[in-house]
Structure formats: C-alpha cells, structure tokens
Design a protein around this motif. Structure first.
Motif, PDB file in Angstrom:
ATOM      1  N   ALA A   1       2.471  -5.736   3.087  1.00  0.00           N
ATOM      2  CA  ALA A   1       1.450  -4.893   3.724  1.00  0.00           C
ATOM      3  C   ALA A   1       1.485  -3.529   3.561  1.00  0.00           C
ATOM      4  CB  ALA A   1       1.642  -5.160   5.298  1.00  0.00           C
ATOM      5  N   GLU A   2       0.445  -2.868   3.211  1.00  0.00           N
ATOM      6  CA  GLU A   2       0.278  -1.278   3.351  1.00  0.00           C
ATOM      7  C   GLU A   2       0.092  -0.628   4.949  1.00  0.00           C
ATOM      8  OE1 GLU A   2       1.191   0.141   0.706  1.00  0.00           O
ATOM      9  OE2 GLU A   2       1.287  -1.401  -0.694  1.00  0.00           O
ATOM     10  N   LEU A   3      -0.640  -1.490   5.353  1.00  0.00           N
ATOM     11  CA  LEU A   3      -1.127  -1.065   6.799  1.00  0.00           C
ATOM     12  C   LEU A   3      -1.300  -2.196   7.707  1.00  0.00           C
ATOM     13  CD1 LEU A   3      -2.606   1.130   8.877  1.00  0.00           C
ATOM     14  CD2 LEU A   3      -4.656   0.679   7.672  1.00  0.00           C
TER      15      LEU A   3
ATOM     16  N   PRO B   1      -1.934   6.398   1.193  1.00  0.00           N
ATOM     17  CA  PRO B   1      -3.140   6.227   0.309  1.00  0.00           C
ATOM     18  C   PRO B   1      -4.446   6.119   0.924  1.00  0.00           C
ATOM     19  CG  PRO B   1      -1.889   4.131   0.724  1.00  0.00           C
ATOM     20  CD  PRO B   1      -1.132   5.144   1.600  1.00  0.00           C
TER      21      PRO B   1
ATOM     22  N   ALA C   1      -3.530  -5.383   2.331  1.00  0.00           N
ATOM     23  CA  ALA C   1      -2.357  -5.903   1.311  1.00  0.00           C
ATOM     24  C   ALA C   1      -3.128  -6.139   0.139  1.00  0.00           C
ATOM     25  CB  ALA C   1      -1.750  -6.994   1.947  1.00  0.00           C
ATOM     26  N   PRO C   2      -2.099  -6.286  -1.055  1.00  0.00           N
ATOM     27  CA  PRO C   2      -2.937  -6.558  -2.263  1.00  0.00           C
ATOM     28  C   PRO C   2      -3.360  -7.725  -2.515  1.00  0.00           C
ATOM     29  CG  PRO C   2      -0.446  -5.323  -2.603  1.00  0.00           C
ATOM     30  CD  PRO C   2      -0.816  -5.809  -1.345  1.00  0.00           C
TER      31      PRO C   2
ATOM     32  N   ILE D   1      -9.906   1.745   0.156  1.00  0.00           N
ATOM     33  CA  ILE D   1      -8.855   1.121  -0.383  1.00  0.00           C
ATOM     34  C   ILE D   1      -9.113   0.659  -1.952  1.00  0.00           C
ATOM     35  CG2 ILE D   1      -8.232  -0.055   1.736  1.00  0.00           C
ATOM     36  CD1 ILE D   1      -9.667  -2.428   0.714  1.00  0.00           C
TER      37      ILE D   1
ATOM     38  N   TRP E   1      -6.794  -4.339  -3.534  1.00  0.00           N
ATOM     39  CA  TRP E   1      -6.185  -4.495  -2.132  1.00  0.00           C
ATOM     40  C   TRP E   1      -7.294  -5.061  -1.258  1.00  0.00           C
ATOM     41  CZ3 TRP E   1      -3.604   0.541  -0.176  1.00  0.00           C
ATOM     42  CH2 TRP E   1      -2.455   0.938  -0.697  1.00  0.00           C
TER      43      TRP E   1
ATOM     44  N   ILE F   1       6.525  -1.925   6.924  1.00  0.00           N
ATOM     45  CA  ILE F   1       5.307  -1.467   6.514  1.00  0.00           C
ATOM     46  C   ILE F   1       5.019  -0.112   6.771  1.00  0.00           C
ATOM     47  CG2 ILE F   1       2.989  -2.171   7.499  1.00  0.00           C
ATOM     48  CD1 ILE F   1       4.073  -4.999   8.300  1.00  0.00           C
ATOM     49  N   PRO F   2       4.571   0.559   5.872  1.00  0.00           N
ATOM     50  CA  PRO F   2       4.319   2.009   5.912  1.00  0.00           C
ATOM     51  C   PRO F   2       3.609   2.578   6.982  1.00  0.00           C
ATOM     52  CG  PRO F   2       3.764   1.151   3.626  1.00  0.00           C
ATOM     53  CD  PRO F   2       4.036   0.065   4.610  1.00  0.00           C
TER      54      PRO F   2
END
Length: 194
Positions: free
Chosen positions: A109-111, A181, A92-93, A64, A68, A137-138
């Motif tokens: 959130a990214e994950l 990512p 998340a950031p 990451i 993040w 959320i991806p």
C-alpha cells in the motif's frame, strides 16, 4: 448497530486464523477484519461515511499513476500485528492486487484512508494506524468524524516501528494537503458532518 467480535482459539496460529476468516460465511454487506488477533464484524458504513470516502477518492484519482488503483474492499495483511485489515480506501499497485484472491501484504500500500465510525472509532484511531505503521505504509489519512473536540482529519507519515509522525492535522472545513507522490489538496469543507 455496533461491531461484533468473534473469539478464536489463542493456540491457533496466524494461518489458521486467516483460514477461518476466509472460509466462514459472514453476514452479507458487513466488513470483516482481524484486528489484533480478534475477528471483528462491522455493519456497512453510514451514508455520510461513504460520501467522505467518495470525495477523497475523487481527488486521488486525479493524481495517481495509471498502474495504481484505489480500492474500497481490499484486505491487507499485517501478520506481525495479527491484522487482516480493510481500510476505507487503499491506494496500491493494481497488478499486485489483481494477482491475489483475498488479500495483499500491507507493505504494498502507498496510502490508506480510515473514516471513523462511532462504534469502532478506537480501532481506526489506535489499532489500525499502529498496524499500518508496522507494515511501513508511507501515508495514513484518518478522517475522525467523532473526535472529542469535533471532526478532524489527520495525515500520518514517516512510520517508525508501530508509530507514525503527524504530518498535518485540520478541523473539518480546512484543506489538507497530501505530499508527493499524491500532491493533492483535499477540501474537508465538502465533508458532511453529523
């Protein structure tokens, strides 16, 4: 011990429900979420559950970005699904999370990672992924220790409405690769089984 649900007045709106969630004194060490408008109080997870989350977290830290973070107790809000959810892991950031007191919008959130517990596996399999998809959320990684055919890991992505597409699914023991990512492979053979 199983989860406890706390009813609220259905006439109350989202803001009143969140205020109740924030202000009530809950049992120490418990996980308190709002799932589909119902406050759910769950006991602390079992050791094997925590080991699985820790193994995934260790792999994620290697990939990451510096801005993040991986959170284990961060609540995320999905008002349209009447949800205040606490994933087992959340990427998340860090700045957005540092700027809030109790929760962040789920869309940051990214994950999210959910590891099922026997007492509330349905929420982890159905209700929570639907809320995460609704929030956009991806990626959602579901580690289902209690799946009917044996322990499995499913990676969901490409949210549309309240549904994710299954990107990959494996049985415990097989590796699962997360896409960019993250671009990391998680060895599920490291996960303890019951």
């Amino acid at each position: 011990m199983s989860a406890l649900t706390v009813s609220h007045d259905p006439e109350q709106g989202w803001d009143e429900l969140v205020r109740f969630w924030e202000e009530m004194e809950w049992p120490e060490g418990s996980k308190v979420e709002i799932i589909e408008g119902i406050i759910t109080v769950s006991p602390a997870p079992a050791s094997r559950h925590n080991v699985i989350a820790a193994r995934i977290q260790r792999r994620l830290y290697s990939v990451i970005p510096e801005d993040w973070e991986i959170f284990q107790t961060q609540a995320i809000a999905v008002p349209s699904r009447l949800g205040m959810l606490i994933p087992d892991l959340l990427v998340a950031p860090v700045q957005e999370c540092a700027d809030t007191d109790t929760h962040i919008p789920a869309a940051l959130a990214e994950l999210v990672v959910e590891v099922t517990s026997k007492s509330n596996a349905r929420h982890d399999r159905v209700s929570k992924p639907a809320a995460y998809a609704t929030a956009g959320i991806p990626l959602c990684l579901l580690v289902d220790r209690w799946a009917p055919g044996g322990p499995t890991v499913t990676l969901y992505g490409e949210p549309k409405g309240d549904v994710y597409r299954v990107l990959s699914a494996v049985k415990f023991g097989d590796p699962i690769k997360l896409p960019a990512p993250f671009t990391v492979t998680i060895d599920t053979g490291e996960f303890p089984v019951d």
